[in-house]
Design a protein around this motif. Sequence first.
Motif, PDB file in Angstrom:
ATOM      1  N   GLN A   1     -56.147 -53.955 -30.002  1.00  0.00           N
ATOM      2  CA  GLN A   1     -56.345 -55.432 -30.195  1.00  0.00           C
ATOM      3  C   GLN A   1     -57.567 -55.917 -29.866  1.00  0.00           C
ATOM      4  O   GLN A   1     -57.979 -55.573 -28.656  1.00  0.00           O
TER       5      GLN A   1
ATOM      6  N   SER B   1     -55.482 -60.489 -33.546  1.00  0.00           N
ATOM      7  CA  SER B   1     -53.991 -60.005 -33.591  1.00  0.00           C
ATOM      8  C   SER B   1     -53.633 -58.381 -33.392  1.00  0.00           C
ATOM      9  O   SER B   1     -54.919 -57.762 -33.044  1.00  0.00           O
TER      10      SER B   1
ATOM     11  N   GLN C   1     -50.297 -67.520 -40.018  1.00  0.00           N
ATOM     12  CA  GLN C   1     -50.149 -68.547 -38.969  1.00  0.00           C
ATOM     13  C   GLN C   1     -51.375 -69.541 -38.988  1.00  0.00           C
ATOM     14  O   GLN C   1     -52.614 -69.091 -38.810  1.00  0.00           O
TER      15      GLN C   1
ATOM     16  N   CYS D   1     -45.294 -70.685 -39.308  1.00  0.00           N
ATOM     17  CA  CYS D   1     -45.451 -69.492 -39.637  1.00  0.00           C
ATOM     18  C   CYS D   1     -44.997 -69.294 -41.105  1.00  0.00           C
ATOM     19  O   CYS D   1     -43.679 -69.542 -41.553  1.00  0.00           O
TER      20      CYS D   1
ATOM     21  N   TRP E   1     -40.852 -64.066 -33.180  1.00  0.00           N
ATOM     22  CA  TRP E   1     -42.005 -64.557 -32.314  1.00  0.00           C
ATOM     23  C   TRP E   1     -42.304 -63.812 -31.155  1.00  0.00           C
ATOM     24  O   TRP E   1     -41.204 -63.586 -30.276  1.00  0.00           O
TER      25      TRP E   1
ATOM     26  N   TYR F   1     -49.385 -67.104 -29.300  1.00  0.00           N
ATOM     27  CA  TYR F   1     -47.982 -66.984 -29.906  1.00  0.00           C
ATOM     28  C   TYR F   1     -48.078 -66.053 -31.244  1.00  0.00           C
ATOM     29  O   TYR F   1     -48.884 -66.625 -32.250  1.00  0.00           O
ATOM     30  N   PHE F   2     -47.378 -65.026 -31.629  1.00  0.00           N
ATOM     31  CA  PHE F   2     -47.683 -64.307 -32.715  1.00  0.00           C
ATOM     32  C   PHE F   2     -46.240 -64.309 -33.443  1.00  0.00           C
ATOM     33  O   PHE F   2     -45.397 -63.894 -32.793  1.00  0.00           O
ATOM     34  N   CYS F   3     -46.395 -64.576 -34.656  1.00  0.00           N
ATOM     35  CA  CYS F   3     -45.169 -64.450 -35.682  1.00  0.00           C
ATOM     36  C   CYS F   3     -45.241 -63.008 -36.158  1.00  0.00           C
ATOM     37  O   CYS F   3     -46.398 -62.468 -36.334  1.00  0.00           O
ATOM     38  N   ALA F   4     -44.252 -62.410 -36.386  1.00  0.00           N
ATOM     39  CA  ALA F   4     -44.304 -60.988 -36.920  1.00  0.00           C
ATOM     40  C   ALA F   4     -43.175 -60.706 -37.854  1.00  0.00           C
ATOM     41  O   ALA F   4     -41.832 -61.415 -37.727  1.00  0.00           O
TER      42      ALA F   4
ATOM     43  N   PHE G   1     -48.044 -58.444 -38.083  1.00  0.00           N
ATOM     44  CA  PHE G   1     -48.239 -59.677 -37.208  1.00  0.00           C
ATOM     45  C   PHE G   1     -48.984 -60.723 -37.896  1.00  0.00           C
ATOM     46  O   PHE G   1     -50.049 -60.437 -38.643  1.00  0.00           O
TER      47      PHE G   1
ATOM     48  N   THR H   1     -52.063 -63.788 -37.304  1.00  0.00           N
ATOM     49  CA  THR H   1     -53.241 -63.815 -36.681  1.00  0.00           C
ATOM     50  C   THR H   1     -53.236 -64.699 -35.287  1.00  0.00           C
ATOM     51  O   THR H   1     -54.146 -64.649 -34.292  1.00  0.00           O
ATOM     52  N   GLY H   2     -52.019 -65.291 -34.946  1.00  0.00           N
ATOM     53  CA  GLY H   2     -51.592 -65.878 -33.800  1.00  0.00           C
ATOM     54  C   GLY H   2     -52.071 -67.314 -33.697  1.00  0.00           C
ATOM     55  O   GLY H   2     -52.858 -67.922 -34.494  1.00  0.00           O
TER      56      GLY H   2
END
Lengths: 117, 112
Positions: free
Chosen positions: A38, A43, B6, B23, B36, B90-93, B102, B104-105
């Motif tokens: 990272q 990300s 995202q 997302c 998440w 917060y990351f969506c995956a 993932f 990009t947050g």
Amino acid sequence: GAVVSQHPSRVICKSGTSVKIECRSLDFQATTMFWYRQFPKKSLMLMATSNEGSKATYEQGVEKDKFLINHASLTLSTLTVTSAHPEDSSFYICSASVSGGRQETQYFGPGTRLLVL
Amino acid sequence: AQTVTQSQPEMSVQEAETVTLSCTYDTSESDYYLFWYKQPPSRQMILVIRQEAYKQQNATENRFSVNFQKAAKSFSLKISDSQLGDAAMYFCARYNTDKLIFGTGTRLQVFP
């Protein structure tokens, strides 16, 4: 439950040296562990998938001779950054899936900050 | 490409209010998993919520819930009664075959 540890939490090394990072599943067995990198404010980028007792599977663009992965037991995987250079400085995170459990759910370690001078 | 998007780099919310993080994703699979994850300043990745695509019911975990729209390939996270401790990335995956992909947050700020 499902705790993953990493050691060291941060390391500073000289250019040209090798650094080993350990990833351990503390209260479960993990057939599969993952190594991510990272960059600041970015990300997670998957580097490789580590399978116990077999060779790791590297993502495209990741040098396998540069980033050596060993998964010798069901609770330990190691990432060795060989001949480290300043561009290898980054935050490295491992994760693990529970053996026999839901492989899609990964539990993450706290990360290792590597600084190469 | 099998991507996760995202579109909100940053969001802010006042304490006790509700915020929704967006997302969207791309996939050719019919069965998959969505997640998440929260990454606070400590950088420890914490699983917030998990959704199985074959389940129509939206997942909930206390103050966290999702709005899963399979046809639209949308998976938003709603945080109710926001707390200062919710401030984080917060990351969506999406779980694709054998690995997580993932987004990009989204950086969430919580104001008192």
